[in-house]
Motif scaffolding. Structure first.
Motif, PDB file in Angstrom:
ATOM      1  N   SER A   1      46.183  45.186  32.694  1.00 42.89           N
ATOM      2  CA  SER A   1      45.929  46.446  33.370  1.00 42.89           C
ATOM      3  C   SER A   1      45.449  46.137  34.780  1.00 42.89           C
ATOM      4  O   SER A   1      45.007  45.011  35.058  1.00 42.89           O
ATOM      5  CB  SER A   1      44.837  47.234  32.634  1.00 42.89           C
ATOM      6  OG  SER A   1      45.268  47.605  31.355  1.00 42.89           O
TER       7      SER A   1
ATOM      8  N   SER B   1      53.168  44.801  33.753  1.00 42.20           N
ATOM      9  CA  SER B   1      54.017  45.839  34.311  1.00 42.20           C
ATOM     10  C   SER B   1      54.289  45.496  35.762  1.00 42.20           C
ATOM     11  O   SER B   1      53.424  44.946  36.449  1.00 42.20           O
ATOM     12  CB  SER B   1      53.330  47.209  34.250  1.00 42.20           C
ATOM     13  OG  SER B   1      53.079  47.565  32.924  1.00 42.20           O
TER      14      SER B   1
ATOM     15  N   ASP C   1      55.609  50.772  36.590  1.00 41.16           N
ATOM     16  CA  ASP C   1      54.859  50.302  35.420  1.00 41.16           C
ATOM     17  C   ASP C   1      55.653  50.391  34.121  1.00 41.16           C
ATOM     18  O   ASP C   1      55.192  49.979  33.075  1.00 41.16           O
ATOM     19  CB  ASP C   1      53.502  51.000  35.300  1.00 41.16           C
ATOM     20  CG  ASP C   1      53.596  52.496  35.063  1.00 41.16           C
ATOM     21  OD1 ASP C   1      54.721  53.035  34.991  1.00 41.16           O
ATOM     22  OD2 ASP C   1      52.534  53.128  34.961  1.00 41.16           O
TER      23      ASP C   1
END
Length: 191
Positions: free
Chosen positions: A115, A143, A148
């Motif tokens: 993330s 991503s 993403d």
């Protein structure tokens, strides 16, 4: 000014394993412990959770009966100073009782879904910790910065001589592997 909760007041030697185990589960779900220090982990985005859940489901279907697949569970890498991580997905020995502490020797594969708030931990810190602990396989799902929904899975295997991970591949669009489980996934199914 808001005061810190009591559980965040650490002794100079850091949080011990006993201190951590005494914390409520709702607190433990949002923290990791690195060298006895509390690291608060932000709640992941829905896409992060979806990728981890669906990848875990695919791994579970592919895994042999002697393997269990779980998401977001405690993994005790070291007791002193305490090092406790919560991988997004972990594949481990089914013989481990549900109430037993999950340790590196039980694990075959750990997966982190990166993330924006976990780049350094997921690219540098956690792979080094997992490798030093002897976990044979590590995957990181990233991503694309521009999109993403464009995924890459970086697959690593532990080099037993150096105790470092060696890159096996960086897969985009599709993953097809024979180890640590036999698995083929079209990445669209993870999204």
């Amino acid at each position: 000014m808001t005061a810190l909760p009591d559980w965040m007041a650490l002794p100079p030697e850091g949080l011990s394993a006993a201190d951590y185990e005494a914390l409520p589960e709702e607190v433990c779900r949002h923290i990791e412990i690195v060298d006895g220090a509390i690291v608060v982990t932000p709640a992941p985005r829905r896409l992060h959770q979806r990728i981890a859940r669906r990848l875990a489901g695919e791994l579970e279907q592919a895994a042999a009966p002697e393997l269990t697949v779980d998401t977001d569970v405690d993994l005790r890498l070291r007791d002193v100073p305490l090092l406790n991580r919560r991988p997004d997905v972990v594949v481990y020995d089914s013989a481990l009782p549900d109430d037993a502490l999950l340790r590196p020797q039980h694990c075959l594969l750990v997966v982190e879904v990166m993330s924006p708030g976990s780049v350094t931990a997921d690219q540098t810190d956690k792979p080094a910790e997992y490798a030093a602990a002897g976990i044979e396989h590590f995957w990181r799902v990233e991503s694309d910065a521009q999109d993403d929904r464009c995924l890459t899975v970086f697959r690593y295997r532990l080099d037993p001589t150096t105790r470092l991970y060696a890159l096996l591949g960086a897969d985009t669009d599709k993953l097809s592997v024979s180890a640590p489980v036999e698995l083929t996934i079209d990445f669209d199914s993870l999204l």
